[in-house]
Design a protein around this motif. Structure first.
Motif, mmCIF file in Angstrom:
data_model
loop_
_atom_site.group_PDB
_atom_site.id
_atom_site.type_symbol
_atom_site.label_atom_id
_atom_site.label_comp_id
_atom_site.label_asym_id
_atom_site.label_seq_id
_atom_site.Cartn_x
_atom_site.Cartn_y
_atom_site.Cartn_z
ATOM 1 N N LEU A 171 42.280 106.728 9.523
ATOM 2 C CA LEU A 171 42.620 106.307 10.876
ATOM 3 C C LEU A 171 44.105 105.973 10.998
ATOM 4 C CD1 LEU A 171 39.636 103.945 11.802
ATOM 5 C CD2 LEU A 171 39.857 106.412 12.132
ATOM 6 N N SER A 172 44.657 106.264 12.142
ATOM 7 C CA SER A 172 46.028 105.869 12.440
ATOM 8 C C SER A 172 46.062 104.376 12.745
ATOM 9 C CB SER A 172 46.560 106.638 13.648
ATOM 10 O OG SER A 172 45.868 106.234 14.821
ATOM 11 N N ARG A 173 47.254 103.811 12.829
ATOM 12 C CA ARG A 173 47.372 102.387 13.145
ATOM 13 C C ARG A 173 46.752 102.083 14.507
ATOM 14 N NH1 ARG A 173 53.100 100.207 12.161
ATOM 15 N NH2 ARG A 173 52.358 100.427 10.028
ATOM 16 N N ALA A 174 46.970 102.956 15.471
ATOM 17 C CA ALA A 174 46.388 102.747 16.804
ATOM 18 C C ALA A 174 44.867 102.800 16.742
ATOM 19 C CB ALA A 174 46.930 103.773 17.786
ATOM 20 N N ASP A 175 44.325 103.741 15.943
ATOM 21 C CA ASP A 175 42.867 103.866 15.817
ATOM 22 C C ASP A 175 42.279 102.649 15.109
ATOM 23 O OD1 ASP A 175 42.810 106.312 17.087
ATOM 24 O OD2 ASP A 175 42.985 107.459 15.230
ATOM 25 N N ILE A 176 43.010 102.143 14.098
ATOM 26 C CA ILE A 176 42.541 100.941 13.402
ATOM 27 C C ILE A 176 42.496 99.759 14.371
ATOM 28 C CG2 ILE A 176 43.067 99.266 11.582
ATOM 29 C CD1 ILE A 176 44.360 101.548 10.002
ATOM 30 N N ALA A 177 43.548 99.635 15.173
ATOM 31 C CA ALA A 177 43.589 98.545 16.153
ATOM 32 C C ALA A 177 42.410 98.641 17.109
ATOM 33 C CB ALA A 177 44.915 98.591 16.914
ATOM 34 N N GLY A 181 39.516 95.899 17.131
ATOM 35 C CA GLY A 181 39.789 95.012 18.251
ATOM 36 C C GLY A 181 41.037 94.174 18.051
ATOM 37 N N LEU A 182 42.048 94.767 17.431
ATOM 38 C CA LEU A 182 43.301 94.074 17.147
ATOM 39 C C LEU A 182 44.448 94.760 17.865
ATOM 40 C CD1 LEU A 182 42.855 93.758 13.270
ATOM 41 C CD2 LEU A 182 42.341 92.005 14.983
ATOM 42 N N SER A 183 45.586 94.086 17.921
ATOM 43 C CA SER A 183 46.788 94.728 18.441
ATOM 44 C C SER A 183 47.419 95.575 17.343
ATOM 45 C CB SER A 183 47.797 93.685 18.934
ATOM 46 O OG SER A 183 48.358 92.985 17.837
ATOM 47 N N ALA A 184 48.241 96.551 17.746
ATOM 48 C CA ALA A 184 48.936 97.385 16.760
ATOM 49 C C ALA A 184 49.850 96.541 15.878
ATOM 50 C CB ALA A 184 49.731 98.481 17.461
ATOM 51 N N ASN A 185 50.477 95.527 16.449
ATOM 52 C CA ASN A 185 51.361 94.660 15.664
ATOM 53 C C ASN A 185 50.576 93.865 14.624
ATOM 54 O OD1 ASN A 185 53.739 95.436 16.898
ATOM 55 N ND2 ASN A 185 53.654 93.823 18.449
ATOM 56 N N THR A 186 49.374 93.433 14.989
ATOM 57 C CA THR A 186 48.549 92.709 14.023
ATOM 58 C C THR A 186 48.125 93.625 12.885
ATOM 59 O OG1 THR A 186 47.732 91.210 15.737
ATOM 60 C CG2 THR A 186 46.434 91.373 13.721
ATOM 61 N N VAL A 187 47.776 94.858 13.207
ATOM 62 C CA VAL A 187 47.435 95.823 12.157
ATOM 63 C C VAL A 187 48.637 96.051 11.254
ATOM 64 C CG1 VAL A 187 46.760 98.201 11.691
ATOM 65 C CG2 VAL A 187 45.660 96.945 13.545
ATOM 66 N N ARG A 188 49.820 96.160 11.855
ATOM 67 C CA ARG A 188 51.042 96.336 11.048
ATOM 68 C C ARG A 188 51.212 95.169 10.071
ATOM 69 N NH1 ARG A 188 55.865 98.904 12.654
ATOM 70 N NH2 ARG A 188 55.115 98.822 14.818
ATOM 71 N N THR A 189 50.982 93.941 10.571
ATOM 72 C CA THR A 189 51.132 92.759 9.723
ATOM 73 C C THR A 189 50.126 92.760 8.583
ATOM 74 O OG1 THR A 189 51.965 91.428 11.562
ATOM 75 C CG2 THR A 189 51.066 90.235 9.688
ATOM 76 N N HIS A 190 48.864 93.071 8.890
ATOM 77 C CA HIS A 190 47.853 93.136 7.834
ATOM 78 C C HIS A 190 48.203 94.210 6.808
ATOM 79 C CE1 HIS A 190 45.123 90.214 9.393
ATOM 80 N NE2 HIS A 190 44.826 90.889 10.502
ATOM 81 N N THR A 191 48.713 95.344 7.274
ATOM 82 C CA THR A 191 49.087 96.423 6.355
ATOM 83 C C THR A 191 50.214 95.982 5.430
ATOM 84 O OG1 THR A 191 48.449 98.099 8.000
ATOM 85 C CG2 THR A 191 49.870 98.811 6.186
ATOM 86 N N GLN A 192 51.235 95.362 6.001
ATOM 87 C CA GLN A 192 52.351 94.883 5.191
ATOM 88 C C GLN A 192 51.891 93.832 4.188
ATOM 89 O OE1 GLN A 192 55.045 93.662 8.303
ATOM 90 N NE2 GLN A 192 56.029 95.670 8.409
ATOM 91 N N ASN A 193 50.989 92.952 4.626
ATOM 92 C CA ASN A 193 50.503 91.900 3.731
ATOM 93 C C ASN A 193 49.701 92.473 2.569
ATOM 94 O OD1 ASN A 193 51.673 89.923 5.310
ATOM 95 N ND2 ASN A 193 49.790 89.356 6.361
ATOM 96 N N LEU A 194 48.832 93.436 2.861
ATOM 97 C CA LEU A 194 48.008 93.968 1.772
ATOM 98 C C LEU A 194 48.853 94.779 0.787
ATOM 99 C CD1 LEU A 194 46.995 97.264 1.979
ATOM 100 C CD2 LEU A 194 45.929 96.374 4.041
ATOM 101 N N LEU A 195 49.872 95.480 1.303
ATOM 102 C CA LEU A 195 50.765 96.206 0.399
ATOM 103 C C LEU A 195 51.513 95.237 -0.509
ATOM 104 C CD1 LEU A 195 52.229 98.911 2.819
ATOM 105 C CD2 LEU A 195 50.629 99.295 0.939
#
Length: 221
Positions: A171-177, A181-195
């Motif tokens: 899934l793309s970031r938009a699809d994950i959001a 049920g999250l914002s794209a920015n929140t998905v970005r933050t979770h992605t950065q944190n897990l990396l």
């Protein structure tokens, strides 16, 4: 956010300039002069310091794969996205091995190209969803296991696990959001944190590690 400086490298001048003009209207993107060959591209990368380079596979007598090698060796902070006419899985795998974080067809919309550029400027990227499984299998067969200093998926929060599973699903970031049920920015933050927790540098590395740990793409509904 800082503007994202973007360099397009393509020997089809009319296509490249038209795309540059279109992307130049996108908020947050700054388009640099188009480069038609490897030599010009390297000169502009050195002087203009783009964050993202969007390049074709065929650059006249030269190959975009060779440019990827030079970018990885001399400008490791630059993120590379392939924008080309072919969808050959072997070429996608080779490009990823040489440092590309994205692969797009030239038939994709400028809106998607802009989104992938924004994702690539962070720690994201995009591979063709219909080729993702084959590409990941090839990478898993040909790459050593990541060595994240002993870190495991157990260090992730439940939400970070969900985001990682969605990444494995292609899934793309938009699809994950949308799915979570999250914002794209929140998905970005979770992605950065897990990396950061896993000691990795890209979404592709995270997907590879996740699949080695047993996660597999889920059936799409």
């Amino acid at each position: 956010m800082h503007p994202i400086r973007v360099l397009i490298v393509d020997d089809h001048t009319l296509f490249a300039e038209a795309l540059s003009a279109r992307l130049g209207h996108e908020p947050g993107l700054v388009l640099l002069p188009v480069a038609a060959d490897v030599r010009r591209a390297l000169a502009l990368i050195a002087t203009e310091r783009p964050r993202v380079v969007v390049l074709d596979l065929a650059l006249g007598p030269e190959s975009g794969l060779d440019l990827l090698d030079r970018i990885r060796a001399d400008h490791p902070g630059v993120r590379a996205v392939m924008l080309t006419a072919t969808g050959d899985t072997h070429l996608i795998v080779e490009a990823v091995r040489r440092g590309a974080v994205g692969w797009l067809s030239k038939t994709e919309s400028p809106d998607l190209v802009a989104q992938v550029i924004r994702d690539a400027a962070g720690r994201g990227g995009r591979l063709p969803p219909d080729s993702l499984g084959d590409v990941l299998r090839a990478l898993l067969d040909g790459m050593p296991a990541p060595s994240p200093a002993g870190r495991t998926l157990d260090e992730l929060t439940p939400r970070e696990h969900e985001v990682l599973q969605c990444m494995v699903d292609g899934l793309s970031r938009a699809d994950i959001a949308d799915r979570l049920g999250l914002s794209a920015n929140t998905v970005r933050t979770h992605t950065q944190n897990l990396l950061a927790k896993l000691g990795l540098h890209s979404a592709l590395e995270a997907i590879t590690l996740a699949m080695r740990a047993g996660l597999r793409p889920r059936e799409r509904g």
